[in-house]
Design a protein around this motif. Structure first.
Motif, PDB file in Angstrom:
ATOM      1  N   LYS A  63       2.956  12.246  -7.337  1.00  0.00           N
ATOM      2  CA  LYS A  63       2.535  13.551  -7.875  1.00  0.00           C
ATOM      3  C   LYS A  63       3.686  14.205  -8.642  1.00  0.00           C
ATOM      4  O   LYS A  63       3.487  14.810  -9.698  1.00  0.00           O
ATOM      5  CB  LYS A  63       2.070  14.465  -6.732  1.00  0.00           C
ATOM      6  CG  LYS A  63       0.692  14.072  -6.213  1.00  0.00           C
ATOM      7  CD  LYS A  63       0.206  14.996  -5.110  1.00  0.00           C
ATOM      8  CE  LYS A  63      -1.123  14.486  -4.543  1.00  0.00           C
ATOM      9  NZ  LYS A  63      -1.476  15.117  -3.266  1.00  0.00           N
TER      10      LYS A  63
ATOM     11  N   THR B 224      -4.720   9.386  -7.634  1.00  0.00           N
ATOM     12  CA  THR B 224      -5.498   8.730  -6.581  1.00  0.00           C
ATOM     13  C   THR B 224      -4.972   7.328  -6.299  1.00  0.00           C
ATOM     14  O   THR B 224      -4.455   6.658  -7.194  1.00  0.00           O
ATOM     15  CB  THR B 224      -6.980   8.591  -6.989  1.00  0.00           C
ATOM     16  OG1 THR B 224      -7.041   8.019  -8.301  1.00  0.00           O
ATOM     17  CG2 THR B 224      -7.676   9.934  -7.013  1.00  0.00           C
ATOM     18  N   VAL B 225      -5.141   6.900  -5.046  1.00  0.00           N
ATOM     19  CA  VAL B 225      -4.706   5.553  -4.649  1.00  0.00           C
ATOM     20  C   VAL B 225      -5.861   4.585  -4.850  1.00  0.00           C
ATOM     21  O   VAL B 225      -7.020   4.914  -4.582  1.00  0.00           O
ATOM     22  CB  VAL B 225      -4.266   5.549  -3.173  1.00  0.00           C
ATOM     23  CG1 VAL B 225      -3.880   4.132  -2.739  1.00  0.00           C
ATOM     24  CG2 VAL B 225      -3.102   6.495  -2.968  1.00  0.00           C
TER      25      VAL B 225
ATOM     26  N   THR C 213       2.548   4.673   0.698  1.00  0.00           N
ATOM     27  CA  THR C 213       2.619   5.567   1.851  1.00  0.00           C
ATOM     28  C   THR C 213       2.346   6.999   1.393  1.00  0.00           C
ATOM     29  O   THR C 213       2.301   7.278   0.188  1.00  0.00           O
ATOM     30  CB  THR C 213       4.030   5.534   2.461  1.00  0.00           C
ATOM     31  OG1 THR C 213       4.954   5.955   1.444  1.00  0.00           O
ATOM     32  CG2 THR C 213       4.396   4.132   2.917  1.00  0.00           C
ATOM     33  N   GLU C 214       2.200   7.912   2.370  1.00  0.00           N
ATOM     34  CA  GLU C 214       2.046   9.332   2.051  1.00  0.00           C
ATOM     35  C   GLU C 214       3.196   9.810   1.164  1.00  0.00           C
ATOM     36  O   GLU C 214       2.996  10.568   0.224  1.00  0.00           O
ATOM     37  CB  GLU C 214       2.034  10.164   3.345  1.00  0.00           C
ATOM     38  CG  GLU C 214       0.671  10.276   3.998  1.00  0.00           C
ATOM     39  CD  GLU C 214      -0.389  10.856   3.066  1.00  0.00           C
ATOM     40  OE1 GLU C 214      -0.104  11.849   2.393  1.00  0.00           O
ATOM     41  OE2 GLU C 214      -1.505  10.289   3.017  1.00  0.00           O
ATOM     42  N   GLN C 215       4.399   9.303   1.485  1.00  0.00           N
ATOM     43  CA  GLN C 215       5.585   9.716   0.720  1.00  0.00           C
ATOM     44  C   GLN C 215       5.507   9.219  -0.720  1.00  0.00           C
ATOM     45  O   GLN C 215       5.865   9.934  -1.658  1.00  0.00           O
ATOM     46  CB  GLN C 215       6.835   9.169   1.414  1.00  0.00           C
ATOM     47  CG  GLN C 215       8.114   9.917   0.998  1.00  0.00           C
ATOM     48  CD  GLN C 215       9.353   9.065   1.167  1.00  0.00           C
ATOM     49  OE1 GLN C 215       9.480   8.353   2.172  1.00  0.00           O
ATOM     50  NE2 GLN C 215      10.262   9.135   0.209  1.00  0.00           N
ATOM     51  N   ASP C 216       5.023   7.975  -0.878  1.00  0.00           N
ATOM     52  CA  ASP C 216       4.846   7.431  -2.234  1.00  0.00           C
ATOM     53  C   ASP C 216       3.879   8.296  -3.038  1.00  0.00           C
ATOM     54  O   ASP C 216       4.083   8.529  -4.233  1.00  0.00           O
ATOM     55  CB  ASP C 216       4.287   5.999  -2.176  1.00  0.00           C
ATOM     56  CG  ASP C 216       5.340   4.990  -1.738  1.00  0.00           C
ATOM     57  OD1 ASP C 216       6.533   5.251  -1.945  1.00  0.00           O
ATOM     58  OD2 ASP C 216       4.960   3.945  -1.171  1.00  0.00           O
ATOM     59  N   ILE C 217       2.820   8.763  -2.364  1.00  0.00           N
ATOM     60  CA  ILE C 217       1.817   9.572  -3.065  1.00  0.00           C
ATOM     61  C   ILE C 217       2.431  10.905  -3.502  1.00  0.00           C
ATOM     62  O   ILE C 217       2.242  11.351  -4.636  1.00  0.00           O
ATOM     63  CB  ILE C 217       0.571   9.786  -2.175  1.00  0.00           C
ATOM     64  CG1 ILE C 217      -0.070   8.430  -1.865  1.00  0.00           C
ATOM     65  CG2 ILE C 217      -0.435  10.709  -2.851  1.00  0.00           C
ATOM     66  CD1 ILE C 217      -1.118   8.461  -0.775  1.00  0.00           C
ATOM     67  N   GLU C 218       3.202  11.524  -2.581  1.00  0.00           N
ATOM     68  CA  GLU C 218       3.880  12.777  -2.938  1.00  0.00           C
ATOM     69  C   GLU C 218       4.817  12.558  -4.121  1.00  0.00           C
ATOM     70  O   GLU C 218       4.885  13.368  -5.041  1.00  0.00           O
ATOM     71  CB  GLU C 218       4.656  13.323  -1.729  1.00  0.00           C
ATOM     72  CG  GLU C 218       3.791  13.975  -0.673  1.00  0.00           C
ATOM     73  CD  GLU C 218       2.799  14.980  -1.269  1.00  0.00           C
ATOM     74  OE1 GLU C 218       3.233  15.858  -2.026  1.00  0.00           O
ATOM     75  OE2 GLU C 218       1.582  14.845  -0.987  1.00  0.00           O
TER      76      GLU C 218
ATOM     77  N   THR D 279       0.832  -1.201   0.000  1.00  0.00           N
ATOM     78  CA  THR D 279       0.000   0.000   0.000  1.00  0.00           C
ATOM     79  C   THR D 279       0.868   1.253   0.000  1.00  0.00           C
ATOM     80  O   THR D 279       1.750   1.392   0.844  1.00  0.00           O
ATOM     81  CB  THR D 279      -0.897   0.005   1.247  1.00  0.00           C
ATOM     82  OG1 THR D 279      -1.599  -1.241   1.295  1.00  0.00           O
ATOM     83  CG2 THR D 279      -1.906   1.149   1.189  1.00  0.00           C
TER      84      THR D 279
END
Lengths: 82, 82
Positions: free
Chosen positions: B60, B79-80, B52-57, B50
Motif C-alpha cells: 500500500k 488486492t492479493v 504476509t500482512e506486512q507485505d500488504i501494508e 504468499t
C-alpha cells in the motif's frame, strides 16, 4: 455510474522494461520481498445504465479489438462494476 | 506466483485525453452504449511466497509512494491474488 472494467497485461513471455525498472528501484529502496513487477492497463468503460449481457459480450469484443494488442498483450479480465 | 495487484486510475475530476479518444472512436464505430472511457494502470507485484500482512501494508505504501502520482491519480485497490 455502472462500469465494465477491462484489464490488459503484457504477455508473460514478453519483456516489460517499465516493470523491470520499477522492480529494480523497489529492490534498491529495500523492498526485497517484491521479486518482479509487471505494468498493464486498467480500462473503465462507463455506461448510462447497468450493462446488459449484450453489452458485456460487446465489451469483450472491444477489449480484444480496440483495447489490447493481441501480439504483445493479454486481456486478463472483463468484469462489471455497478 | 503470488501477486499483489495495485490499480491506479486518473482522478475523476481530471481530463483523460487517451480515454476520451478511445470513447470517441468507440462511438464512431457504433458502440453507442459506452458513454465514457478512462484509462489507468494495473500493476502486478510478484512475490516468492504468499504475501504476509506486512507485505500488504508495504505494498500500500509502495502504491502511494512509487506507483501513483497523488496529484493526478488515485490508488483504487490493492488486492492479493494467489
Amino acid at each position: 455510474m455502472p462500469k465494465i472494467i477491462v484489464e490488459v497485461m503484457p504477455k508473460a513471455d514478453l519483456l516489460d522494461p517499465a516493470g523491470k525498472a520499477v522492480a529494480s528501484a523497489l529492490q534498491r529502496k529495500g523492498h526485497k520481498a517484491v521479486a518482479n513487477v509487471r505494468i498493464g492497463k486498467r480500462i473503465e468503460l462507463h455506461y448510462q445504465s447497468t450493462p446488459t449481457e449484450q453489452d458485456i459480450e460487446e465489451a469483450k469484443q472491444i477489449a480484444a479489438d480496440f483495447l489490447s494488442n493481441g501480439v504483445i498483450e493479454d486481456v486478463v479480465s472483463v468484469t462489471v462494476e455497478n
